[in-house]
Design an enzyme around this catalytic site. Structure first.
Site, PDB file in Angstrom:
ATOM      1  N   TYR A  87      11.115 -48.505   5.189  1.00  0.00           N
ATOM      2  CA  TYR A  87       9.653 -48.400   5.233  1.00  0.00           C
ATOM      3  C   TYR A  87       9.076 -48.233   6.635  1.00  0.00           C
ATOM      4  O   TYR A  87       7.876 -48.016   6.777  1.00  0.00           O
ATOM      5  CB  TYR A  87       9.030 -49.625   4.563  1.00  0.00           C
ATOM      6  CG  TYR A  87       9.459 -49.770   3.123  1.00  0.00           C
ATOM      7  CD1 TYR A  87       9.016 -48.874   2.158  1.00  0.00           C
ATOM      8  CD2 TYR A  87      10.329 -50.779   2.733  1.00  0.00           C
ATOM      9  CE1 TYR A  87       9.425 -48.983   0.835  1.00  0.00           C
ATOM     10  CE2 TYR A  87      10.740 -50.901   1.409  1.00  0.00           C
ATOM     11  CZ  TYR A  87      10.287 -50.002   0.472  1.00  0.00           C
ATOM     12  OH  TYR A  87      10.696 -50.107  -0.835  1.00  0.00           O
ATOM     13  N   HIS A 125       3.718 -42.701  -1.396  1.00  0.00           N
ATOM     14  CA  HIS A 125       4.855 -43.608  -1.187  1.00  0.00           C
ATOM     15  C   HIS A 125       5.404 -43.373   0.210  1.00  0.00           C
ATOM     16  O   HIS A 125       5.544 -42.218   0.640  1.00  0.00           O
ATOM     17  CB  HIS A 125       5.953 -43.363  -2.219  1.00  0.00           C
ATOM     18  CG  HIS A 125       5.494 -43.645  -3.607  1.00  0.00           C
ATOM     19  ND1 HIS A 125       5.390 -44.923  -4.098  1.00  0.00           N
ATOM     20  CD2 HIS A 125       5.065 -42.821  -4.586  1.00  0.00           C
ATOM     21  CE1 HIS A 125       4.930 -44.863  -5.331  1.00  0.00           C
ATOM     22  NE2 HIS A 125       4.710 -43.604  -5.649  1.00  0.00           N
ATOM     23  N   SER A 163       8.494 -44.123   1.346  1.00  0.00           N
ATOM     24  CA  SER A 163       9.851 -43.584   1.273  1.00  0.00           C
ATOM     25  C   SER A 163       9.907 -42.444   0.262  1.00  0.00           C
ATOM     26  O   SER A 163       9.011 -42.291  -0.570  1.00  0.00           O
ATOM     27  CB  SER A 163      10.838 -44.684   0.869  1.00  0.00           C
ATOM     28  OG  SER A 163      10.607 -45.083  -0.471  1.00  0.00           O
TER      29      SER A 163
END
Length: 156
Positions: free
Chosen positions: A32, A110, A112
Site C-alpha cells: 500500500y 484501489h 494496489s
C-alpha cells in the site's frame, strides 16, 4: 466515443475510505505504500481547491457507518463520490445498494492492483455500477479519479 454526460456539475465530491485505510503508511507498505491517509486527503484537498471543487472525506472501519455516510450524501447535494471500499469491495452488497439508492455517480479506487493479488480480491460488488475503476496506481489513483471528475463533469 464521448463520455455519457452527468447532469450535475461536480461542485461537491465525497471521498470515502473503507476499513483499515486509517493504517496507511504503516500497514503492509510493500503493498500500500508509505503515504498516510492524512497525506492522501491533503493532496486531494489541494487539488480540489485549485479546481474549484468542494471536497469532503470520511473513513470508517464499519460498513454501517459508510452506508450512513453514502445516504447522507444525497441530501447534502454531493455530485460525485470517490470510494475505496477496501475489503468491503469483495463482500458488501450493502454498500452497492446504498450507492444505487442515492444514484450519485462514483469512481471505485484501489491503491494496489487487485488483479495481481489473491483471487478473492478480483471480484467487486461495486465495479459494474461505477463510472470507472482505478487500481494499482497507489495514492495517485485518488488524484486520477478527481482529475477525471473535474475534466469530464466540471469544477466550480
Amino acid at each position: 466515443m464521448a463520455d455519457k454526460p452527468i447532469a450535475k456539475a461536480a461542485h461537491s465530491v465525497l471521498v470515502l475510505h473503507g476499513p483499515n485505510l486509517n493504517l496507511l503508511g504503516t500497514r503492509e507498505p510493500e503493498i500500500y505504500g508509505a503515504t498516510t491517509l492524512a497525506d492522501i486527503n491533503a493532496a486531494l484537498a489541494e487539488r480540489a481547491s485549485a479546481s474549484g471543487v468542494s471536497l469532503a472525506h470520511f473513513q470508517s472501519n464499519h460498513e454501517g457507518a459508510l452506508v450512513d455516510r453514502i445516504q447522507a450524501a444525497k441530501s447534502e447535494g454531493i455530485a460525485f463520490i470517490i470510494i475505496n471500499p477496501a475489503a468491503y469491495t469483495h463482500t458488501s452488497v450493502a454498500l452497492r445498494d446504498a450507492l444505487a439508492g442515492v444514484a450519485i455517480p462514483y469512481i471505485e479506487v484501489h491503491l494496489s492492483n487487485v488483479h495481481r493479488r489473491e483471487p478473492f480480491r478480483h471480484h467487486s460488488y461495486l465495479a459494474d455500477q461505477a463510472v470507472g475503476v482505478i487500481c494499482g496506481l497507489g495514492w495517485r489513483g485518488y488524484l486520477a479519479a478527481l482529475d477525471y471528475i473535474v475534466s469530464q463533469h466540471g469544477g466550480g
